[in-house]
Every structure is written in structure tokens, then in C-alpha cells.
Write an enzyme that holds these catalytic residues in place. Structure first.
Site, PDB file in Angstrom:
ATOM      1  CD  GLU A 196     120.120 -39.452 -31.607  1.00 37.47           C
ATOM      2  OE1 GLU A 196     120.792 -40.198 -32.359  1.00 37.47           O
ATOM      3  OE2 GLU A 196     120.620 -38.643 -30.803  1.00 37.47           O
TER       4      GLU A 196
ATOM      5  CD  GLU B  28      96.138 -26.458 -26.447  1.00 32.64           C
ATOM      6  OE1 GLU B  28      96.655 -27.173 -27.310  1.00 32.64           O
ATOM      7  OE2 GLU B  28      95.152 -25.706 -26.670  1.00 32.64           O
TER       8      GLU B  28
ATOM      9  CB  CYS C  52      91.854 -21.954 -36.519  1.00 26.76           C
ATOM     10  SG  CYS C  52      93.587 -22.460 -36.430  1.00 26.76           S
TER      11      CYS C  52
ATOM     12  CG  HIS D 188     124.110 -38.222 -31.944  1.00 27.28           C
ATOM     13  ND1 HIS D 188     123.371 -38.673 -30.881  1.00 27.28           N
ATOM     14  CD2 HIS D 188     125.341 -37.930 -31.471  1.00 27.28           C
ATOM     15  CE1 HIS D 188     124.125 -38.671 -29.798  1.00 27.28           C
ATOM     16  NE2 HIS D 188     125.332 -38.224 -30.126  1.00 27.28           N
TER      17      HIS D 188
ATOM     18  N   GLY E  36      74.744 -15.018 -42.725  1.00 24.25           N
ATOM     19  CA  GLY E  36      74.078 -15.778 -43.766  1.00 24.25           C
ATOM     20  C   GLY E  36      73.106 -16.795 -43.201  1.00 24.25           C
TER      21      GLY E  36
ATOM     22  CD  GLU F  53      82.397 -15.217 -40.552  1.00 19.36           C
ATOM     23  OE1 GLU F  53      81.521 -14.890 -39.714  1.00 19.36           O
ATOM     24  OE2 GLU F  53      82.761 -16.383 -40.773  1.00 19.36           O
TER      25      GLU F  53
ATOM     26  CE  LYS G 104      96.092 -23.479 -28.862  1.00 19.54           C
ATOM     27  NZ  LYS G 104      95.449 -24.746 -29.294  1.00 19.54           N
TER      28      LYS G 104
ATOM     29  CE1 TYR H 289      92.150 -27.690 -28.710  1.00 25.12           C
ATOM     30  CE2 TYR H 289      90.673 -29.560 -28.571  1.00 25.12           C
ATOM     31  CZ  TYR H 289      90.999 -28.332 -29.112  1.00 25.12           C
ATOM     32  OH  TYR H 289      90.177 -27.753 -30.045  1.00 25.12           O
ATOM     33  CB  ILE H 290      90.470 -25.778 -24.773  1.00 26.98           C
ATOM     34  CG1 ILE H 290      90.321 -25.890 -26.299  1.00 26.98           C
ATOM     35  CG2 ILE H 290      90.258 -24.329 -24.335  1.00 26.98           C
ATOM     36  CD1 ILE H 290      88.954 -25.502 -26.817  1.00 26.98           C
TER      37      ILE H 290
ATOM     38  CB  CYS I 159      95.029 -22.740 -33.742  1.00 28.77           C
ATOM     39  SG  CYS I 159      93.591 -23.757 -34.087  1.00 28.77           S
TER      40      CYS I 159
END
Length: 496
Positions: A474, A214, A70, A469, A143, A52, A78, A210-211, A75
């Protein structure tokens, strides 16, 4: 894609006639999926290496770091910003619960950014230790594949090191894309949004996924003026239409300016900020323009064409149900395959890969009833089929149960924002097909509901479950009144 895969079984008992490799497995990409696959393969007895690029925690660089998108630039950071943004509304709500807040409440963006950086640096270290403790050899560098059983690692100083491996696993993920709009270089993506030095006061967001949703919620929660532009009538295409409308209503209620059916045509740098033009002829000024218009698999620099690995039109690696490419020794998992682009799914694929190749247990990832969440404020979470999907796939009628109510905290705080829940049920079998929720704690609640769907729960079993409850959760076991009964033949098609 029929072919014979190379599956080792017990790697501690090698065949004398086999070619000797430097490693049993070499993984390119140390995100969540790659780390999981390498660790679990090593636990099965394989000799494993992973590579990496290096990680810079204070840079907006879109590559590098053990932990991947992530953990380092997605993720996790964020969600930290979502938590930070949520306190603004909660402080307002607290006044009606008796908290006397007599002084102005200020928000320190730089402090939050430092806390975020400290956390992702800590997680980067944890992931490195996970690899080390599992006996995985870590190489820092880029790599690329130079043969069916050979990987080249290019280090920062340009040094090229070559290693042979019986199996190669590609887990390089995906990268945010910028649409070719004039002036696009003035915009940022979600990567840079997590490393801004200053808190923007005026924000334009392009995208309806969604990005986009958000980050619009984050910046608005911190006090910025936010304008969100998207092509459809509602954001979050692909989710349940009713829930999409709930999210849009909540965003507007919290002060986000929505611009449906609108896109951007040009960005221009001015003394007062970035001038934004829309296809409706409108002009806006912004401190920050965020492009949240999708991500693309990271495959271009892997040299895949040279070894014959097949890609689809989007540049994603084609794999079979076991995550094997058309080259039997080369495998791929995670976003780079563009199957179901969620971190927990990449973890599942990595686990199945390790069990298949080194554990002697051929395993296919199961993509049914995978829960997910959109961390807008308040969040939305779903598992199973949306109402539209249930109607399309069911053989007969679909029973829809729904509930819309003021959460108890809102009855005191005075916030006008309802929680909405839905159950989709097969009329013939009574099986629950899908669950959707938008409201406080939705992801925490729906995670438990996902277990029920995975077990094939029926509506009768939901009804026979005692609720906690008082709680919002519920409601899922007290929905007795049918909202509507729908048949696929009678359902109008939508294109929201």
C-alpha cells in the site's frame, strides 16, 4: 541489417515451387526460449524439430537438458536454495512472535540438495512432455549449422545426422565465465554451486552482479562465513544507486563481509582450504570460491562463421528487431543474442518469432518496462527506469517519491532492516517512469506494478488507488510527500 526475411504465414498452404525440407523449423537449444518458440510454431501448423544435449541432474555439467539454464541450473534451483536459506532468519524472527524453540536447529544440506534435484528432474520431464504434446520432434545431441538450411545433430555415440529446415532458430543461451586469475581452476561457477556435495563453511565470492549477491545471501543464510569481493563501491551496477546501497546495508546487517573496490589475484590449494589473495595484499581461507563475473553467449561450436552468420565482439549473434540474423533463414533468441538476458524475455522473443514466421503476425519484442528481481535476502525488484536513468532520459524535471519503513513483521521480531520503495515520475506528464523496491515480497509486489507502468499509469492514478491495509504494497499508493525534484543539469554524475 536490411534484408528480406523468410516468413511463411500459413504453413499449411505450401507453395508448389518451394523446396521440400525435412522440417519447417529446426531449433538448436531446448531452453525456455527454444521450447517456447518450437511449441508455438508447431501450434501454428509448422513441422518442428529441436535438439539438445542430455541432462544429468546430479552433475555440475554446464550443458544439456530440456528446460535450459533457468530451469535446470539457474533461476529455479537457485530460488529453491533462497527459500531454504530464508528459513534461518525466519526461525530467529519467530522467537519474538511467541514460538519457543528450545533445541538447536540443524540444517541438512544434503536433504535440500536432493529435494532440489528431484524438482529439476520433474521439470525436465514436464518440458519434454510439452514438446511431445505439441508434436515437436526431439533429438538428443549437439546441433551445429552446416548450411543456411541444414543442421547436423551429433549424438553421444558420435553418430552424425543431417536434417534440412526452411528456418533454423538458435537458442543456445549463455555460459558462466571464469576470469584468468592464477589458480582459477580451483574456483567454481554458479553451475557447480548448485550441485555441491557438502555445505561450505567458508565462502569467498568474486563479483558484484545479481548472481554473486544471491549466492552470498544463500550461503550466509545457511550459516556460512561469506566474503564478497567486487570492483565498484557498491554491488549491482546498473541498478538504482540508492537501492544498491540498501542491498549492501542489508547484506552487511545479515553478516556478509563486503569488500568493495577489491578483486582477487591468486588462488592456491592448501591443506586447510583454498588460500585467496587480493589486490590489497589480504589473505583469506575458503572451502569454496565462487566466480560470478559474467556469462558469455554459447556460439563457438555452432559453425556460424562457415555459413556467414554475424557475431559481435562478445560472440553474441547479431539480429534485427524481429530476431533474424543476416542470413534470412537463420534466427536467434535469448541470451545467445545478448540483448536482455532474462528468461521471461527469451519467452517473449520466442513467442514473437513464432507469430512472425509462422503465425502471419510480424511481431517485435517490446523491451520497455520489463520487471526483474534480485533474489538476495530480502529481495530487490525493479521495473522501468532507475532514478539515474530517469534523470538522464527525461526532458525536464524528475520527481522522486520514496518511503523507508520497518515492515510490520520486523517491529515485532526486532530485526533492524527497513523496506525501501521509490517512484520516479516525469514532472511534466505525471507519468510514472520507474519503480524500485527492496524488502520482503518485493518481486511479488513489483510484478503488479509492472502492469501499471505498461499501461502508462500516472502518479495521480497511483494516488487514487485504494491500498490494501495493512500491507507493504500500500505504500506505493500512499506516497504523497515529494522526496526530491531533480533536473538532469543539476544531477552529479556517479560511478559507483
Amino acid at each position: 541489417m536490411a534484408r528480406k526475411m523468410l516468413i511463411d504465414g500459413d504453413v499449411n498452404q505450401p507453395n508448389e515451387q518451394e523446396v521440400k525440407f525435412d522440417f519447417d523449423l529446426f531449433v538448436i537449444g531446448a531452453g525456455s526460449g527454444g521450447v517456447r518458440a518450437s511449441r508455438f510454431s508447431a501450434n501454428h501448423g509448422a513441422k518442428v524439430a529441436i535438439c539438445e544435449l542430455p541432462f544429468n541432474p546430479i552433475s555440475s555439467d554446464t550443458e544439456g537438458g530440456v528446460g535450459g539454464t533457468c530451469v535446470l541450473r539457474g533461476c529455479v534451483p537457485k530460488k529453491i536454495l533462497v527459500y531454504g536459506a530464508s528459513y534461518g532468519g525466519e526461525i530467529d524472527d519467530a522467537r519474538n512472535f511467541g514460538w519457543e524453540i528450545n533445541e538447536n536447529v540443524d540444517f541438512n544440506w544434503k536433504k535440500l540438495m536432493q529435494k532440489k534435484t528431484d524438482e529439476i528432474s520433474r521439470l525436465n520431464g514436464i518440458y519434454k512432455r510439452l514438446l511431445s504434446n505439441s508434436g515437436v520432434k526431439f533429438f538428443e545431441g549437439e546441433g551445429r549449422i552446416i548450411g543456411p538450411n541444414e543442421v547436423e545433430v551429433i549424438q553421444l555415440d558420435g553418430t552424425k545426422l543431417s536434417y534440412s529446415a526452411k528456418h533454423i532458430l538458435i537458442a543456445t543461451g549463455s555460459r558462466a565465465q571464469r576470469p584468468p586469475i592464477p589458480g582459477h581452476e580451483l574456483a567454481i561457477t554458479s553451475d557447480e554451486a548448485l550441485s555441491l556435495e557438502e555445505m561450505p563453511k567458508r565462502v569467498v565470492v568474486l563479483g558484484g552482479g545479481y548472481i554473486a549477491v544471491e549466492f552470498a545471501s544463500i550461503w550466509r543464510g545457511m550459516g556460512a562465513t561469506v566474503d564478497l569481493f567486487f570492483r565498484k563501491e557498491l554491488p549491482l551496477r546498473g541498478f538504482d544507486d540508492e537501492m544498491r546501497a540498501v542491498v549492501a546495508r542489508n547484506m552487511e546487517g545479515r553478516g556478509i563481509n563486503l569488500h568493495p573496490g577489491t578483486t582477487l589475484t591468486q588462488l592456491t590449494k592448501t591443506e586447510n582450504g583454498i588460500k585467496v589473495l587480493t589486490d590489497h595484499g589480504e589473505e583469506f581461507l575458503a572451502d569454496v570460491v565462487l566466480f560470478a563475473t559474467g556469462r558469455a553467449p554459447v556460439t563457438k561450436r555452432l559453425n556460424l562463421e562457415a555459413v556467414g552468420v554475424e557475431l559481435d565482439r562478445a560472440g553474441a549473434i547479431k539480429v534485427d528487431e524481429y530476431s533474424c540474423t543476416n542470413v534470412p533463414s537463420i534466427w536467434a533468441i535469448g541470451d545467445v543474442t545478448n540483448r536482455m538476458n532474462l528468461t521471461p524475455v527469451a519467452l517473449m522473443e520466442g513467442t514473437c518469432f513464432a507469430n512472425t514466421v509462422f503465425g502471419g503476425q510480424p511481431s517485435k519484442p517490446d523491451y520497455s518496462n520489463v520487471p526483474c528481481a534480485v533474489f538476495c535476502i530480502p529481495p530487490m525488484s525493479v521495473v522501468g527506469l532507475s532514478e539515474e536513468q530517469a534523470i538522464e532520459q527525461a526532458n525536464g524535471d524528475v520527481l522522486v517519491y520514496s518511503s523507508s519503513f520497518n515492515p510490520m513483521r520486523n517491529t515485532i521480531s526486532g530485526r533492524q532492516e527497513k523496506t525501501v520503495m521509490k517512484l520516479m515520475v516525469d514532472a511534466e506528464t505525471d507519468k510514472v517512469l520507474g519503480i524500485s523496491m527492496c524488502g520482503p515480497d518485493a518481486p511479488e509486489i513489483v510484478q503488479g506494478m509492472a502492469i501499471a507502468l505498461k499501461c502508462g499509469a500516472t502518479k495521480a492514478q497511483f494516488d487514487n488507488t485504494v491500498g490494501i491495509h495493512p500491507s507493504a504494497a500500500e505504500e506505493f499508493v500512499t506516497m504523497r510527500s515529494l522526496t526530491r525534484r531533480v533536473n538532469a543539469a543539476s544531477k552529479p554524475k556517479t560511478n559507483l
